[in-house]
Design a protein around this motif. Structure first.
Motif, PDB file in Angstrom:
ATOM      1  N   SER B 204       0.835  -1.201   0.000  1.00  0.00           N
ATOM      2  CA  SER B 204       0.000   0.000   0.000  1.00  0.00           C
ATOM      3  C   SER B 204       0.872   1.254   0.000  1.00  0.00           C
ATOM      4  O   SER B 204       0.525   2.259  -0.621  1.00  0.00           O
ATOM      5  CB  SER B 204      -1.007  -0.012   1.159  1.00  0.00           C
ATOM      6  OG  SER B 204      -0.365   0.213   2.366  1.00  0.00           O
ATOM      7  N   CYS B 205       2.021   1.193   0.655  1.00  0.00           N
ATOM      8  CA  CYS B 205       2.930   2.356   0.639  1.00  0.00           C
ATOM      9  C   CYS B 205       3.474   2.588  -0.770  1.00  0.00           C
ATOM     10  O   CYS B 205       3.526   3.712  -1.256  1.00  0.00           O
ATOM     11  CB  CYS B 205       4.061   2.123   1.628  1.00  0.00           C
ATOM     12  SG  CYS B 205       5.330   3.381   1.594  1.00  0.00           S
ATOM     13  N   LEU B 206       3.868   1.499  -1.443  1.00  0.00           N
ATOM     14  CA  LEU B 206       4.435   1.641  -2.794  1.00  0.00           C
ATOM     15  C   LEU B 206       3.383   2.163  -3.782  1.00  0.00           C
ATOM     16  O   LEU B 206       3.692   2.993  -4.640  1.00  0.00           O
ATOM     17  CB  LEU B 206       5.009   0.308  -3.275  1.00  0.00           C
ATOM     18  CG  LEU B 206       6.282  -0.169  -2.566  1.00  0.00           C
ATOM     19  CD1 LEU B 206       6.810  -1.441  -3.198  1.00  0.00           C
ATOM     20  CD2 LEU B 206       7.372   0.891  -2.591  1.00  0.00           C
ATOM     21  N   THR B 207       2.162   1.712  -3.634  1.00  0.00           N
ATOM     22  CA  THR B 207       1.103   2.186  -4.523  1.00  0.00           C
ATOM     23  C   THR B 207       0.919   3.694  -4.353  1.00  0.00           C
ATOM     24  O   THR B 207       0.859   4.444  -5.330  1.00  0.00           O
ATOM     25  CB  THR B 207      -0.234   1.479  -4.190  1.00  0.00           C
ATOM     26  OG1 THR B 207       0.014   0.080  -4.211  1.00  0.00           O
ATOM     27  CG2 THR B 207      -1.319   1.840  -5.168  1.00  0.00           C
ATOM     28  N   LYS B 208       0.863   4.118  -3.079  1.00  0.00           N
ATOM     29  CA  LYS B 208       0.702   5.536  -2.786  1.00  0.00           C
ATOM     30  C   LYS B 208       1.858   6.355  -3.367  1.00  0.00           C
ATOM     31  O   LYS B 208       1.689   7.498  -3.802  1.00  0.00           O
ATOM     32  CB  LYS B 208       0.645   5.706  -1.263  1.00  0.00           C
ATOM     33  CG  LYS B 208       0.034   6.993  -0.799  1.00  0.00           C
ATOM     34  CD  LYS B 208      -0.120   6.985   0.720  1.00  0.00           C
ATOM     35  CE  LYS B 208      -0.122   8.394   1.241  1.00  0.00           C
ATOM     36  NZ  LYS B 208       0.217   8.478   2.650  1.00  0.00           N
ATOM     37  N   ALA B 209       3.043   5.720  -3.355  1.00  0.00           N
ATOM     38  CA  ALA B 209       4.246   6.433  -3.821  1.00  0.00           C
ATOM     39  C   ALA B 209       4.473   6.255  -5.315  1.00  0.00           C
ATOM     40  O   ALA B 209       5.529   6.634  -5.820  1.00  0.00           O
ATOM     41  CB  ALA B 209       5.450   5.942  -3.034  1.00  0.00           C
ATOM     42  N   THR B 210       3.504   5.675  -6.025  1.00  0.00           N
ATOM     43  CA  THR B 210       3.581   5.386  -7.464  1.00  0.00           C
ATOM     44  C   THR B 210       4.775   4.494  -7.822  1.00  0.00           C
ATOM     45  O   THR B 210       5.363   4.601  -8.894  1.00  0.00           O
ATOM     46  CB  THR B 210       3.618   6.671  -8.337  1.00  0.00           C
ATOM     47  OG1 THR B 210       4.895   7.308  -8.173  1.00  0.00           O
ATOM     48  CG2 THR B 210       2.514   7.648  -7.982  1.00  0.00           C
TER      49      THR B 210
END
Lengths: 309, 251
Positions: B204-210
């Motif tokens: 979820s962190c990586l998704t938020k960070a594109t």
């Protein structure tokens, strides 16, 4: 109101020991003097992280490592307060750093000497922070409000730093033969540069006149230097170390120590860039700043995108 | 609980905190700006405090007259049990952020579990550490987002850091005999639980960070047996220098 009248009123406020605040009238020379002195002070805190930072990864115990890391962090925090206080004079931190990198702004010359052994962590805390406190206690009464308040906060932490340094060197002075030698050697190397921290003799200090008149500076270089020597000699004696000055002796009449002449050629050489670590310290700061450019840009770009959302 | 098992457990956790603290302390005076310089070394200070508390307890459990400092300064590299991830160098700011972010996620779960165990020393250490680690998680998570979403360069750098550090993730949920014992005693969660928690948080962190989840080709193993990357030897050489050069001295 005319400029002359304003200057008279300004001087009256100074003479009445009022603090000058950022939005108050101040002569341009006063502002420039403060920018020069305060930024030099802030740069000193930040460049001063390097000689001690040099030993954090080699600290000999968990306790020592924790204390040294916390101490160097404090120095960074001091840099931050003073940069912020300087910014109240209408200049940005970026500009101050750019002046440092271009060699237009100075920092305390003491940090241009190398930290070679663990005993140097003791000598730096004891002597360098000791000299800095002597100066900063006096600066708590400086006429510019933001600078004065930052000095009050900083002095509280500096006295912990000095005790931390003295504890290191005292432990080594009563340690093994090698430790004692390291302790004495550190004192030998840092004593004279510490005395130089107070600047040239009053008679050779061109800016002192205005600084005293405006109460930016409250006591002269020579007065502060003498105070530092008088309190430090007995601290050295207590742990069995010898101050490296054959001319040092108690003067009953003055109630102070007489001491030998400082090597002013060395002082001016280091001030002008000719010291053992001048290049290294500045290059280190430039490299960290340049290496961090992409991080600062990323943070700014992200913040902008968030604003536009 | 067998004392020698608990000793090894504390040693592993303490070693990981210690080595990360060392890496963070290397960043002192090298931060991208002064506030972040202070923040990064502060993470190091927190970890150093956790390492000290865990190693003091480990030394006590071992009961062979060694102190926490003996454990830190007088063990050779094959006797260190920190995760390989923790010893990876500060290649750039992104590497440091990613290393610390993943470890903050891990430690948060570890301390959360330990804060409830029937061992006052460990639960006390964990409760104090939880407050610190929750700040680490949030601070470092924000940096992952900023770097991922910031500029093309920062995006590339932080993606590279995730890609290159990914192979060290497996050790965080790998289990050996001691881990199983600790799970049975309620001192640790299972490897599967840890894995699914880490993947869910990181995704979820990586998704938020594109950013993209790296491809997993190979996961390292061995730190629980004292096997490390080549970086640890240099780190210890520097850290243990004074104690080794002057073995009779007290500092």
């Amino acid at each position: 109101m005319g400029a002359e009248k304003l200057e008279v009123l300004f001087q009256e406020r100074i003479d009445a020991n009022e603090k000058i605040e950022p939005r108050d009238y101040m002569p341009e020379e006063y502002r420039q003097h403060l920018i020069r002195q305060m930024s030099q002070h802030a740069h000193s805190e930040v460049i001063g992280m390097q000689p001690e930072g040099n030993w954090i990864t080699r600290a000999p115990s968990l306790r020592a490592k924790k204390i040294l890391l916390a101490k160097v962090q404090d120095e960074a925090g001091h840099g931050l307060y003073i940069y912020s206080a300087t910014e109240t004079l209408g200049i940005t931190r970026d500009e101050l750093i750019s002046r440092l990198h271009k060699g237009k702004a100075k920092y305390a010359s003491i940090f241009n000497y190398p930290a070679l052994t663990w005993a140097d962590m003791g000598a730096i805390g004891w002597l360098v922070d000791g000299a800095a406190i002597t100066n900063q206690v006096s600066l708590q009464k400086t006429s510019y409000g933001p600078y004065s308040r930052s000095m009050v906060k900083i002095c509280k932490e500096e006295s912990f730093h000095q005790r931390q340094g003295y504890e290191i060197i005292a432990a080594m002075a009563k340690g093994t033969t090698e430790q004692k030698e390291m302790a004495q050697d550190a004192l030998n190397r840092f004593w004279w540069p510490s005395l130089m921290m107070f600047g040239p003799h009053d008679s050779d200090s061109p800016r002192t006149g205005n600084a005293m008149k405006w109460k930016i500076k409250r006591e002269s270089n020579d007065v502060l230097r003498q105070r530092f020597i008088d309190k430090t000699v007995s601290q050295a004696e207590l742990i069995g170390l010898t101050i490296p000055d054959p001319d040092l002796k108690w003067n009953e009449e003055r109630g102070s120590y007489d001491f030998g002449e400082i090597d002013w050629d060395e002082f001016w050489s280091v001030v002008k860039g000719g010291g053992p670590c001048n290049l290294k310290r500045l290059n280190h700061h430039k490299k960290a700043h340049n290496d961090g450019a992409w991080v600062r840009k990323a943070a700014a770009a992200h913040a902008k995108k968030q604003l536009n959302k | 609980m067998d004392k020698s098992d608990l000793f090894k457990f504390c040693l592993r956790l303490g070693d990981s905190c210690l080595i990360m603290a060392h890496r963070q302390s290397e960043m002192c005076s090298k931060g991208p700006f002064l506030e972040e310089d202070i923040a990064q070394t502060n993470l190091g200070l927190d970890l150093l405090g956790q390492a000290e508390a865990l190693l003091i307890y480990a030394a006590k459990l071992e009961d062979k007259g060694r102190t926490a400092d003996d454990l830190v300064y007088k063990r050779p590299e094959r006797d260190f049990y920190n995760f390989m991830l923790t010893e990876q160098p500060n290649t750039d700011f992104a590497f440091a952020v990613v290393r610390q972010y993943i470890m903050a996620l891990y430690l948060d779960k570890v301390y959360e579990t330990l804060s409830n165990v029937d061992d006052e020393t460990l639960s006390g250490i964990a409760l104090k550490a939880l407050k610190e680690i929750s700040y680490h998680k949030s601070h470092l998570g924000m940096w992952v987002t900023r770097l991922g979403d910031g500029t093309h360069e920062s995006h590339e750098r932080v993606q590279t850091a995730f890609n290159e550090l990914w192979m060290f993730l497996g050790e965080l949920y790998e289990e050996d005999e001691l881990d199983i014992k600790m799970q049975h005693a309620g001192f640790a969660i299972s490897g599967d639980e840890m894995k699914s928690y880490l993947f869910s948080e990181i995704s979820s962190c990586l998704t938020k960070a594109t950013l993209s989840i790296p491809e997993s080709i190979y996961m390292t193993t061995g730190s629980k047996k004292g096997i490390h990357t080549e970086y640890l030897g240099y780190l210890l050489t520097e850290m243990q220098y004074l104690q080794r050069a002057y073995p009779d001295a007290n500092w």
